[in-house]
Design a protein around this motif. Sequence first.
Motif, short mmCIF file in Angstrom:
data_model
loop_
_atom_site.label_atom_id
_atom_site.label_comp_id
_atom_site.label_asym_id
_atom_site.label_seq_id
_atom_site.Cartn_x
_atom_site.Cartn_y
_atom_site.Cartn_z
N PHE A 103 -4.95 -9.56 17.29
CA PHE A 103 -4.01 -9.85 16.21
C PHE A 103 -4.14 -11.29 15.74
CE2 PHE A 103 0.19 -11.50 14.97
CZ PHE A 103 0.39 -10.73 13.83
N THR A 107 -5.54 -12.33 12.09
CA THR A 107 -4.60 -13.02 11.21
C THR A 107 -5.14 -14.38 10.78
OG1 THR A 107 -2.72 -11.95 12.30
CG2 THR A 107 -2.26 -13.92 11.01
N PHE A 111 -10.61 -10.44 9.31
CA PHE A 111 -9.98 -9.12 9.35
C PHE A 111 -10.81 -8.11 10.14
CE2 PHE A 111 -13.22 -7.98 6.40
CZ PHE A 111 -13.34 -6.60 6.48
N SER A 176 -9.67 -10.60 1.56
CA SER A 176 -9.43 -11.81 2.33
C SER A 176 -10.65 -12.74 2.31
CB SER A 176 -9.07 -11.48 3.78
OG SER A 176 -10.16 -10.83 4.43
N LEU A 186 -4.90 -15.29 4.54
CA LEU A 186 -4.11 -14.89 5.70
C LEU A 186 -3.25 -13.67 5.37
CD1 LEU A 186 -2.32 -17.30 8.10
CD2 LEU A 186 -1.11 -15.31 7.24
N ARG A 189 -5.46 -10.63 5.17
CA ARG A 189 -5.90 -10.16 6.48
C ARG A 189 -4.82 -9.37 7.20
NH1 ARG A 189 -8.64 -15.15 6.39
NH2 ARG A 189 -6.92 -16.24 7.41
N LEU A 190 -3.57 -9.76 7.00
CA LEU A 190 -2.47 -9.03 7.63
C LEU A 190 -2.40 -7.59 7.13
CD1 LEU A 190 0.38 -11.72 7.66
CD2 LEU A 190 -0.74 -10.68 9.64
N HIS A 191 -2.87 -7.36 5.91
CA HIS A 191 -2.92 -6.00 5.37
C HIS A 191 -4.20 -5.27 5.79
CE1 HIS A 191 0.10 -7.77 2.60
NE2 HIS A 191 0.56 -6.53 2.53
N TRP A 193 -6.33 -5.84 8.55
CA TRP A 193 -6.63 -5.61 9.96
C TRP A 193 -6.09 -4.29 10.50
CZ3 TRP A 193 -3.29 -6.24 14.49
CH2 TRP A 193 -3.98 -6.11 15.69
#
Length: 377
Positions: A103, A107, A111, A176, A186, A189-191, A193
């Motif tokens: 994670f 993050t 990704f 990303s 950032l 990447r949260l979407h 990963w």
Amino acid sequence: MTQAVLEKTQYKRALAPDLLRGSMLLFIALANAANFAFAGQPGLDGTPHGPARVVNLLMSLFVNSRAYPVFAIMFGYGLVQMARRYPRKTLVRRNVALIGFGFMHATLLYFGDFLGAYGIVGVICTLLLLRRSDRFHRLILWLWGLQTVEAIVLAVVMVFKVHAGNAVLTNSPNPSLGAGSYRASLVDRLHEWPVHTATVIPFIVIVWLGIWAARRRLLEEPASHRTLLRRAAVAGFAISIAGGLPYALVSAGWLHVDTGSVQLMSLLHDVTGEYGGVGYVALFGLLAIRLSAKSRLVAPVVALGQRSLSGYLFQSVAWLALFSPWALDLGGSTWWALFAAVAVWTGSCVAAGRMSAAGYRGPAETVLRRIAYRSAA
């Protein structure tokens, strides 16, 4: 007696797994640097010219979709090795920690993280597979047999459905990697990963093969398994190269087909890439019989293999700095990606060698051990 000293007295590392991990980090570097450079996958120049055609061909045949299966196999292999030395709760804790590492890695840096997926698969394998009988684990050979039949059928379908055309290889964009600022990357990447992790978890079939291999000690005792390793190397590379060649020729600009044909070739390329992973594992098992860990050329690679988590994370830092539009912005070039991959991997080998000489595990390994093994001593 400290845990580190205790391990040295009870456990001697086999050469093949560390040599394999250290060497294959070069292939991971080649794949991920190209992904960053072209801000998408598969990370290849869609209109190559001259020597770039050869680079595309070699990347498609020997790197893309062929490197990550090696680490999946070795992850399963490592699970069995650790299960021989630590209780199940320690393995579960270690794999949960890997999810956390994944994670943070995804993050903050990249990704396309595999650590989180390894952690999830590791927990599943620890709870459901590791304590099963040899008879149960032979099921994985049947599963790979069925997958081989699937690959053959797919190849036959491709032969009959290939049509000439002028389709150009295009990279599927990863937002990303093309973001204009670190903050924007950032958020992207949260979407990205969670989706990426969900799509790669099925590699548990590859991890399971590593578990089967470790139960037979194929890499710890390679001399006792020469015949099997030779057959696995020949068969693995034969299937991988045969299945990947059509797509590789398209990526090099030497085969011209329509879009539908490219999609079929890409699917066959990905499916048969798993056999390339088998081929590499078997090949390095054979090489380990002849090589010495004390060799000047081998020792730094082995040291990197022992610190593969740190090496992997360091690569992502390098790609972010070198190829992000808001950083050095060296993207769009096959040659920058190739040079960066080789340079970063070489530097990692040198650094790992010095860490080894100083008796230092590596930063990521040290943190992971403190989390996972805090009560194992």
